[in-house]
Design a protein around this motif. Sequence first.
Motif, short mmCIF file in Angstrom:
data_model
loop_
_atom_site.label_atom_id
_atom_site.label_comp_id
_atom_site.label_asym_id
_atom_site.label_seq_id
_atom_site.Cartn_x
_atom_site.Cartn_y
_atom_site.Cartn_z
N SER A 173 38.40 41.62 46.91
CA SER A 173 38.24 40.17 46.82
C SER A 173 37.75 39.57 48.13
O SER A 173 37.19 38.47 48.15
N ARG A 181 43.72 36.99 34.97
CA ARG A 181 44.54 36.36 35.99
C ARG A 181 45.59 37.36 36.47
O ARG A 181 46.34 37.94 35.68
N ARG A 240 48.90 38.25 39.05
CA ARG A 240 50.00 37.66 39.83
C ARG A 240 50.80 38.79 40.46
O ARG A 240 51.09 39.80 39.81
N GLU A 255 48.26 34.92 43.64
CA GLU A 255 47.84 34.60 42.27
C GLU A 255 46.36 34.27 42.30
O GLU A 255 45.92 33.40 43.05
N ARG A 256 45.55 35.01 41.49
CA ARG A 256 44.10 34.84 41.56
C ARG A 256 43.45 35.43 40.31
O ARG A 256 44.07 36.20 39.57
N ASP A 257 42.18 35.06 40.14
CA ASP A 257 41.36 35.67 39.10
C ASP A 257 40.73 36.95 39.64
O ASP A 257 40.31 36.99 40.80
N GLU A 258 40.67 37.98 38.81
CA GLU A 258 40.11 39.27 39.22
C GLU A 258 39.08 39.76 38.21
O GLU A 258 39.28 39.60 37.00
#
Length: 803
Positions: free
Chosen positions: A604, A677, A679, A693-696
């Motif tokens: 990321s 998403r 976590r 917490e993020r979009d992957e």
Amino acid sequence: MDWGDRFARYGWLVGLAAIAAAQTAIRVWPASSLATAVFLGAAIALAFMLPRPQVAAVGADPDCGSARRPGGWTLLALVFGATSVCGASVLLTFDWRSYVGPGWLGMLVGVSALSLGLRHWDVACRRRLPLSRWEWGCLALLLGIGTWLRFHDYASFPTPFSTHAIEEQQTGLTGAEILKGLRPWEYPLDTYLVALAQALSAAPTFLTIRVPTTIASALTIVPAYLLLRQLVRPPAAAAATFLFAVSSWNLIYSRIAHNIFMPNLFVVAAFALATDFARTRRIAPVPWLGLLCGYTLYVYAGYRGTTLLVAIALLGCFGSDLWKRWRPAAASQPARPTRDAAAVALFLAVVAAVAVPLVAHLAQDSARPLYYFEAGGRSLANKQYYTADVGAFLTQRLTRVRETAAIFMHRGDGSLTFNDPGRPMLDPITAICFVAGLAIALRYPRDGLNAFWLLVFVALLLVLTVLVQNLDVRRLQGITILVAIFAALFLDALYGEVLRLGTFGRRCAVALATVAAVGVLGWTYDLYFHRMARDPRVRQAMKNHYTTLIEYGRGRYERDGGIARHLLLLSLPRWFFKPGYYYGSHYHWLHRPYMAGSDLGDLSEVLPPRVLPEADRPVSVVVQAPFERVAAATLLEEVYPGTKCTQVVDPDIPAAAFAVCDLPAVSQGRPVLSTLRGRYWRSVDDRGAPIVERDEPFLGYAFVPPVCHEGSGGEQCRAEWQGTFEVGTPGDYEFLIETRGRSRGEVTIDGAPVAGRMHLSAGTHRVEARATLPRELESGLRLLWRQDGEPGVVPFYTVAPPP
């Protein structure tokens, strides 16, 4: 001549045939107890059937008169030598860093002066070693063969970017630090020669730092011959030296930049000088003997007993001469106990002068004694191996004795990088000569120095294998000269029997000896240059994630005209560019200044909205397995238009393959639109807000955040993922769930647990996943699916079109 007389005269041929047949059987069936029993029985029988070896006598020469009164020049040399040795010891004790060079030079000069002055005591001695022109030519030939074998095809195997063990990286790092001002006292000659090799090289590699060890291994052939020549007749000494020179055991270790191997040169030289004193009572070489033994106190733990062994030899000479003085009627040679006592005192004085700086260093730094004795302490730390149960203790020792004996001609070293796996350390001919010679030494322990060599042999086996918790063949490098010594005894006895044969028999013996020599050389060549060099297991064991990256980076540096690209690295070595990282720092001398960059915590960090680090050179992203290199390359090519990705796969170690993505000069990334998403919580019991917490883009190892692969003890992260992915064509899809290390997890698709092949309709499908991720390097979970070929990650993303 009846049959009894014939057998008495030629029975040794039967014994020789039996031992050869048994050796052949052992090589075919190593587990055969019968073959081993026949082999040992034949060796013992040969010890009784062959004539007694003509071992050189020990003790003062009858022609060795009393020392003359020293003259002025002699006294000057002695005073200057003693002053130089003491002064050098003082310099090294109080300021090693400033005077390490002048100090050791002063030590060499002082020992030379002492030896020169003491030659006055040896003027009347006549039993010096006379080497004919034939012997000098033979020694030159043996040195040439051994040197050629050690440097043959030098750059091909092992390759410049393959490594046997972590000690090679440490040796190279120490050499590089010496060039920057470090002045270590451990392994001084080894590391300073490595530093010199690095200074003379434009681009140092593992090949560079192996050269000093290889040269030392070749030079060891000279003192080996001089030692053997003092024990047996010239033909036997030459034959045994040949076995030593072409030994696969010595060849393998000669190409390893490990501090454990080079000191063997000094040990063999010390044994040669000690033998010279025992044979002639010449005192002039004793200062050199003290210097060599004193130096072994600075090297690897396995060699530090050399001083004690040599002291035992000198004290044995002293005790023998005292006995002769008390029992002159039983003495066949004159006794010189005064000369012996002077030699012992001189030896201990020089050893003490060399050792005083070492003792001072250990006393000044409280951590150093622990480090100095660390190898020995580590070898004695296994309480299960050193059990108080007497029965279990004896059983373990007997098992270890059998395992140790199997090293020589049964199983060898099981290490993939120090021997062809499972192959014996000795070739068949050397094994026969060694064991038969060992039997001869046991039969005639009072001949020459046989008792001493048996003592050294048993001591090395006990201290280095039987009484330590792990069996490491590398510790036995010093035993190779004892193999040659015992082989020389057998060859000398065999030579004595051949001399009794007629012309035809001698010609047959010469022909068989030639065939045997060619066979030994062929065995070594085949073992190293064919079996080991071509064994995929060996080649893979000599490489790792570091070496493959460094080899690529060095090659890329040359191809780019000396420009080191800025690399953003996602690799199993998570701190490749971090100087303080313990293991990674061992490789810094290899990749600086050819590679520059920084380590990525996860993928990321190179995706929008993150901004790539500014660099004054071209930028490349490198993703190495087990991270998803193919998926990462595809993603980066979509996010950064103009990116060119290359997959680099080393055929020797495919598990360390990586993708190199060269980013364009203007790296304006497109946004990644993800439907997954992720976590992450700091612990499995944490029910609060996630720490990350993020979009992957996909569920894989490349997106485990750094906080979840850094930790200690039993700490674990808890992770959850929710998202959707699209299926364009309905049908059966094969899904795979993979984890790293001790990670555990489960994945469901549309509420059903993922279990191999699943039928999916066209459209959107929902994924939910949970995992516990130990906070360690080997951590992660990924979801793969197979579509007409190799499995790949399930994509949960699209890339925004260009504006």
